[in-house]
Scaffold this active site. Structure first.
Site, PDB file in Angstrom:
ATOM      1  N   GLU A 155     -10.786 -11.693  -2.495  1.00  0.00           N
ATOM      2  CA  GLU A 155      -9.501 -11.325  -3.074  1.00  0.00           C
ATOM      3  C   GLU A 155      -8.363 -12.153  -2.472  1.00  0.00           C
ATOM      4  O   GLU A 155      -8.086 -12.040  -1.282  1.00  0.00           O
ATOM      5  CB  GLU A 155      -9.248  -9.838  -2.814  1.00  0.00           C
ATOM      6  CG  GLU A 155     -10.457  -8.970  -3.154  1.00  0.00           C
ATOM      7  CD  GLU A 155     -10.343  -7.548  -2.602  1.00  0.00           C
ATOM      8  OE1 GLU A 155      -9.229  -7.048  -2.440  1.00  0.00           O
ATOM      9  OE2 GLU A 155     -11.400  -6.947  -2.333  1.00  0.00           O
TER      10      GLU A 155
ATOM     11  N   ARG B  40      -2.406  -1.313 -11.116  1.00  0.00           N
ATOM     12  CA  ARG B  40      -3.744  -1.403 -11.720  1.00  0.00           C
ATOM     13  C   ARG B  40      -4.067  -0.229 -12.633  1.00  0.00           C
ATOM     14  O   ARG B  40      -5.109  -0.235 -13.291  1.00  0.00           O
ATOM     15  CB  ARG B  40      -4.817  -1.554 -10.643  1.00  0.00           C
ATOM     16  CG  ARG B  40      -4.962  -0.359  -9.713  1.00  0.00           C
ATOM     17  CD  ARG B  40      -6.100  -0.583  -8.723  1.00  0.00           C
ATOM     18  NE  ARG B  40      -6.286   0.559  -7.833  1.00  0.00           N
ATOM     19  CZ  ARG B  40      -7.379   0.768  -7.120  1.00  0.00           C
ATOM     20  NH1 ARG B  40      -8.387  -0.072  -7.192  1.00  0.00           N
ATOM     21  NH2 ARG B  40      -7.481   1.821  -6.344  1.00  0.00           N
TER      22      ARG B  40
ATOM     23  N   ASP C 136     -15.964  -5.546   4.830  1.00  0.00           N
ATOM     24  CA  ASP C 136     -14.627  -5.208   4.338  1.00  0.00           C
ATOM     25  C   ASP C 136     -13.620  -5.815   5.323  1.00  0.00           C
ATOM     26  O   ASP C 136     -13.186  -5.173   6.270  1.00  0.00           O
ATOM     27  CB  ASP C 136     -14.482  -3.677   4.253  1.00  0.00           C
ATOM     28  CG  ASP C 136     -13.221  -3.253   3.526  1.00  0.00           C
ATOM     29  OD1 ASP C 136     -12.399  -4.126   3.203  1.00  0.00           O
ATOM     30  OD2 ASP C 136     -13.066  -2.040   3.276  1.00  0.00           O
TER      31      ASP C 136
ATOM     32  N   ARG D 116     -13.422  -0.516 -12.710  1.00  0.00           N
ATOM     33  CA  ARG D 116     -14.245  -1.009 -11.586  1.00  0.00           C
ATOM     34  C   ARG D 116     -14.884  -2.347 -11.944  1.00  0.00           C
ATOM     35  O   ARG D 116     -15.899  -2.411 -12.636  1.00  0.00           O
ATOM     36  CB  ARG D 116     -15.319   0.015 -11.246  1.00  0.00           C
ATOM     37  CG  ARG D 116     -16.257  -0.398 -10.142  1.00  0.00           C
ATOM     38  CD  ARG D 116     -15.637  -0.430  -8.780  1.00  0.00           C
ATOM     39  NE  ARG D 116     -15.237   0.899  -8.327  1.00  0.00           N
ATOM     40  CZ  ARG D 116     -14.394   1.102  -7.298  1.00  0.00           C
ATOM     41  NH1 ARG D 116     -13.885   0.079  -6.637  1.00  0.00           N
ATOM     42  NH2 ARG D 116     -14.061   2.328  -6.945  1.00  0.00           N
TER      43      ARG D 116
ATOM     44  N   HIS E 184      -7.806  -8.582  -6.885  1.00  0.00           N
ATOM     45  CA  HIS E 184      -9.025  -7.978  -6.319  1.00  0.00           C
ATOM     46  C   HIS E 184     -10.255  -8.441  -7.126  1.00  0.00           C
ATOM     47  O   HIS E 184     -10.934  -7.646  -7.779  1.00  0.00           O
ATOM     48  CB  HIS E 184      -8.856  -6.462  -6.414  1.00  0.00           C
ATOM     49  CG  HIS E 184      -9.804  -5.635  -5.630  1.00  0.00           C
ATOM     50  ND1 HIS E 184     -11.168  -5.812  -5.661  1.00  0.00           N
ATOM     51  CD2 HIS E 184      -9.582  -4.609  -4.780  1.00  0.00           C
ATOM     52  CE1 HIS E 184     -11.731  -4.912  -4.878  1.00  0.00           C
ATOM     53  NE2 HIS E 184     -10.800  -4.171  -4.334  1.00  0.00           N
TER      54      HIS E 184
ATOM     55  N   GLN F 277      -4.171   4.305  -2.825  1.00  0.00           N
ATOM     56  CA  GLN F 277      -4.890   3.061  -2.501  1.00  0.00           C
ATOM     57  C   GLN F 277      -4.629   1.971  -3.556  1.00  0.00           C
ATOM     58  O   GLN F 277      -4.777   2.197  -4.747  1.00  0.00           O
ATOM     59  CB  GLN F 277      -6.385   3.383  -2.425  1.00  0.00           C
ATOM     60  CG  GLN F 277      -7.301   2.204  -2.524  1.00  0.00           C
ATOM     61  CD  GLN F 277      -8.157   2.027  -1.275  1.00  0.00           C
ATOM     62  OE1 GLN F 277      -7.686   2.156  -0.154  1.00  0.00           O
ATOM     63  NE2 GLN F 277      -9.405   1.727  -1.473  1.00  0.00           N
TER      64      GLN F 277
HETATM   65  C1  BG6 Z   1     -11.125  -3.511  -1.061  1.00  0.00           C
HETATM   66  C2  BG6 Z   1     -10.783  -2.790   0.208  1.00  0.00           C
HETATM   67  O1  BG6 Z   1     -10.156  -4.449  -1.354  1.00  0.00           O
HETATM   68  O2  BG6 Z   1     -11.185  -2.548  -2.123  1.00  0.00           O
HETATM   69  C3  BG6 Z   1     -11.815  -1.705   0.477  1.00  0.00           C
HETATM   70  O3  BG6 Z   1     -10.714  -3.717   1.280  1.00  0.00           O
HETATM   71  C4  BG6 Z   1     -11.919  -0.769  -0.703  1.00  0.00           C
HETATM   72  O4  BG6 Z   1     -11.476  -0.986   1.656  1.00  0.00           O
HETATM   73  C5  BG6 Z   1     -12.191  -1.585  -1.953  1.00  0.00           C
HETATM   74  O5  BG6 Z   1     -12.959   0.158  -0.479  1.00  0.00           O
HETATM   75  C6  BG6 Z   1     -12.273  -0.748  -3.238  1.00  0.00           C
HETATM   76  O6  BG6 Z   1     -11.143   0.018  -3.405  1.00  0.00           O
HETATM   77  P1  BG6 Z   1     -11.011   0.977  -4.641  1.00  0.00           P
HETATM   78  O7  BG6 Z   1      -9.724   1.747  -4.424  1.00  0.00           O
HETATM   79  O8  BG6 Z   1     -10.927   0.134  -5.869  1.00  0.00           O
HETATM   80  O9  BG6 Z   1     -12.223   1.862  -4.635  1.00  0.00           O
END
Ligand code: BG6
Length: 335
Positions: free
Chosen positions: A292, A110, A233, A87, A188, A105
């Site tokens: 991003e 990653r 977002d 994170r 990101h 997601q």
């Molecule tokens: C962003 C998305 O790029 O990443 C969001 O637009 C998302 O919708 C965020 O919540 C974090 O994603 P993750 O999977 O790393 O918790």
């Protein structure tokens, strides 16, 4: 990585070429162990700037200027624990940005272990850059079960003499069955900011965006530069190649330059979502902003043998003031 540490990582997370041994360290490129025994690479420039890249995720976790100040946000609660992505820093979203697709997601790049590549195919290099590392991700057998394609994903992370951070991704379709594949992508990037309510983003005003908080409905941004007072977002479409993030309190401007990446996501979870994330501190949303560089709206399709390139260049410069107000033109043109 020792065999014991390797055992901690499920085989499905390792890329097929991750077994290669690490090269010898140099004054510019240092290979060492990071959190939870993960291999990391430290890039150092002679004027004092540095960057750290974890092989887990091919993930930049730190970028410091020549005063040793951290420029990226990394959560104090970041779990360096597969399959969770780290994170903060710069996670790589591939082969899918977001959750609209068959994969988890933001795809799997990653949370895979990348390998260091000693001798990548020729790269138009800037001979001034000595602090760089080449990483590669190849799909494992497990990966091809969830995404049935063969690819080579090469990532070069480089630190320029002035402390600029440059990421270049080269993705090649190596399918032997003649099939093309399509993907979406994002760097990101989590920027470290002094106080989110003191930050503005220039370069995205008047553009169309898809709002992830409103079922991806399309809107047009109104007015001046973006400022932040609640969760955001948004996926800005067809953006300029340059975007600036101005941190008033720090008197620092981040300038993003991107190539091959038409879109830009702007994300801050704000208080409620922050509390819902186990690997994110309750108040940390105040000190981060994700901008991003991405290719999302138009998916990228590669036929076998074709390669795509997406490049991101980040610099951090002192903000310039003009009669107490930041002049957007000056910020973007003068950088
Ligand atoms: C962003 C998305 O790029 O990443 C969001 O637009 C998302 O919708 C965020 O919540 C974090 O994603 P993750 O999977 O790393 O918790």
């Amino acid at each position: 990585m020792s065999s014991i540490e390797k055992d901690k990582i499920p085989s499905s997370l390792s890329s097929s070429s991750s077994s290669s041994s690490l090269p010898l360290s140099t004054p510019f490129v240092d290979f060492s162990k990071g959190i939870n025994g993960f291999d990391k690479v430290i890039l150092r420039e002679s004027r004092g700037s540095s960057a750290e890249v974890y092989l887990y995720g091919g993930h930049v976790t730190s970028w410091k200027n020549d005063h040793g100040e951290e420029l990226l946000f990394l959560s104090s609660k970041a779990a360096f624990k597969p399959p969770k992505a780290i994170r903060g820093g710069i996670p790589i979203c591939f082969p899918q940005f977001g959750s609209h697709g068959t994969l988890d997601q933001h795809g799997f790049a990653r949370n895979r272990i990348w390998a260091v590549e000693n001798d990548p195919p020729p790269f138009p290099t800037n001979t001034l850059n000595k602090a760089f590392v080449d990483l590669i991700l190849n799909p494992s057998e497990e990966d091809t079960k969830i995404w049935p394609h063969s690819f080579e994903f090469r990532l070069r992370v480089a630190l320029g003499p002035g402390g600029d951070l440059m990421l270049t991704s080269r993705i090649r379709n190596t399918n032997s069955d003649g099939k093309p594949f399509s993907f979406t992508f994002a760097y990101h990037t989590y920027f470290s900011v002094s106080d989110i309510s003191e930050v503005r983003v220039e370069g995205l005003e008047t553009l169309d965006y898809l709002d992830n908080l409103q079922n991806k409905e399309r809107f047009t941004e109104q007015g001046d530069a973006l400022t932040f007072e609640s969760e955001v977002d948004k996926i800005y479409l067809s953006t300029p190649t340059k975007i600036a993030i101005i941190d008033h309190e720090k008197k620092r401007t981040f300038v993003l330059r991107k190539d091959g990446l038409p879109d830009a996501v702007v994300w801050n979870p704000w208080d409620k979502k922050a509390k819902a994330m186990a690997d994110f501190g309750d108040d940390e949303y105040k000190h981060m902003l994700c901008v991003e560089a991405a290719a999302i709206e138009k998916t990228i399709t590669l036929k076998p043998g074709e390669e795509w390139k997406g490049r991101l260049e980040l610099s951090a410069v002192p903000s310039s003031y003009c009669s107490g107000q930041l002049d957007p033109q000056r910020v973007l043109q003068g950088s």
